[in-house]
Design a protein around this motif. Structure first.
Motif, short mmCIF file in Angstrom:
data_model
loop_
_atom_site.label_atom_id
_atom_site.label_comp_id
_atom_site.label_asym_id
_atom_site.label_seq_id
_atom_site.Cartn_x
_atom_site.Cartn_y
_atom_site.Cartn_z
N ALA A 1 0.84 -1.21 0.00
CA ALA A 1 0.00 0.00 0.00
C ALA A 1 0.87 1.25 0.00
O ALA A 1 0.57 2.22 -0.70
CB ALA A 1 -0.94 0.00 1.21
N PHE A 2 1.95 1.23 0.77
CA PHE A 2 2.82 2.41 0.80
C PHE A 2 3.54 2.58 -0.52
O PHE A 2 3.67 3.71 -1.01
CB PHE A 2 3.82 2.35 1.97
CG PHE A 2 4.60 3.62 2.05
CD1 PHE A 2 4.07 4.72 2.68
CD2 PHE A 2 5.84 3.74 1.42
CE1 PHE A 2 4.75 5.94 2.70
CE2 PHE A 2 6.53 4.94 1.44
CZ PHE A 2 5.99 6.03 2.08
N ALA B 1 3.32 5.89 -2.76
CA ALA B 1 4.51 6.66 -3.17
C ALA B 1 4.57 6.80 -4.69
O ALA B 1 4.90 7.88 -5.20
CB ALA B 1 5.77 5.99 -2.64
N ILE B 2 4.22 5.76 -5.41
CA ILE B 2 4.22 5.82 -6.87
C ILE B 2 3.18 6.83 -7.35
O ILE B 2 3.44 7.64 -8.24
CB ILE B 2 3.97 4.43 -7.49
CG1 ILE B 2 5.20 3.55 -7.26
CG2 ILE B 2 3.64 4.54 -8.98
CD1 ILE B 2 4.98 2.08 -7.57
N LYS B 3 2.00 6.80 -6.75
CA LYS B 3 0.94 7.72 -7.15
C LYS B 3 1.28 9.18 -6.81
O LYS B 3 0.72 10.09 -7.41
CB LYS B 3 -0.39 7.33 -6.50
CG LYS B 3 -1.02 6.12 -7.14
CD LYS B 3 -2.39 5.87 -6.58
CE LYS B 3 -3.06 4.77 -7.36
NZ LYS B 3 -4.45 4.59 -6.96
N PHE C 1 9.54 9.70 -3.61
CA PHE C 1 10.00 9.00 -2.41
C PHE C 1 11.25 8.18 -2.70
O PHE C 1 12.20 8.16 -1.93
CB PHE C 1 8.89 8.09 -1.86
CG PHE C 1 9.34 7.17 -0.78
CD1 PHE C 1 9.44 7.61 0.52
CD2 PHE C 1 9.68 5.85 -1.07
CE1 PHE C 1 9.87 6.75 1.53
CE2 PHE C 1 10.11 4.99 -0.07
CZ PHE C 1 10.21 5.44 1.23
N PHE C 2 11.25 7.51 -3.84
CA PHE C 2 12.30 6.55 -4.17
C PHE C 2 13.65 7.20 -4.46
O PHE C 2 14.68 6.54 -4.39
CB PHE C 2 11.86 5.67 -5.35
CG PHE C 2 10.58 4.94 -5.04
CD1 PHE C 2 10.57 3.83 -4.22
CD2 PHE C 2 9.37 5.40 -5.54
CE1 PHE C 2 9.39 3.17 -3.91
CE2 PHE C 2 8.18 4.75 -5.24
CZ PHE C 2 8.19 3.64 -4.42
N SER C 3 13.67 8.49 -4.75
CA SER C 3 14.93 9.17 -5.04
C SER C 3 15.45 9.96 -3.83
O SER C 3 16.50 10.59 -3.92
CB SER C 3 14.76 10.11 -6.23
OG SER C 3 13.80 11.11 -5.94
N LEU C 4 14.74 9.92 -2.72
CA LEU C 4 15.15 10.66 -1.53
C LEU C 4 16.23 9.92 -0.76
O LEU C 4 16.34 8.70 -0.82
CB LEU C 4 13.94 10.88 -0.61
CG LEU C 4 12.77 11.70 -1.14
CD1 LEU C 4 11.60 11.65 -0.16
CD2 LEU C 4 13.19 13.13 -1.39
#
Length: 130
Positions: A48-49, A53-55, A60-63
């Motif tokens: 779910a998270f 994050a994708i939506k 988030f993934f580049s932080l």
């Protein structure tokens, strides 16, 4: 006890945490119900998270890791729709009697649930970014 309740209880881990004679009703509920439900639903929370994050444009993934931890906390504290979806995933795994106990003190239990879920997700941030 209904078949649903028996099924739910058989699927999730037993008591997680200690219960002492001086434990409050909230602590007892936390250790007998909330912790086992969070553990049982863990994979769902991670998915779910990731979806959340994708939506949210996937930033988030580049932080950096410290920023990811803050992002998790902010997402759950500030995004009411997301928080309510997560609460629903938890409450939906309650038995009827657990739900009856929950509604007597839902405000404080919601705070406990969300704080525990935040810590659970933060502890698994490496699984989220894979």
């Amino acid at each position: 006890m209904s078949n649903r309740d028996e099924g739910l209880l058989s699927l999730r881990p037993a008591l997680l945490g200690e219960i002492h004679p001086q434990s409050s009703a909230e602590e007892i509920f936390q250790n007998t119900t909330i912790r086992p439900v969070l553990k049982f639903q863990n994979d769902l929370f991670i998915e779910a998270f990731i979806n959340y994050a994708i939506k949210q444009k996937g930033q988030f993934f580049s932080l950096a890791t410290d920023k990811q931890l803050s992002y998790i906390e902010n997402a759950i504290h500030k995004d009411e729709k997301f928080r309510n979806a997560l609460k629903g995933m938890i409450i939906g795994a309650f038995t009827v009697s657990e739900y009856r106990a929950y509604i007597k003190n839902s405000s404080n239990l919601n705070k406990r649930m969300m704080n525990m879920l935040i810590e659970r997700l933060k502890d698994q941030v490496q699984l989220i970014v894979q």
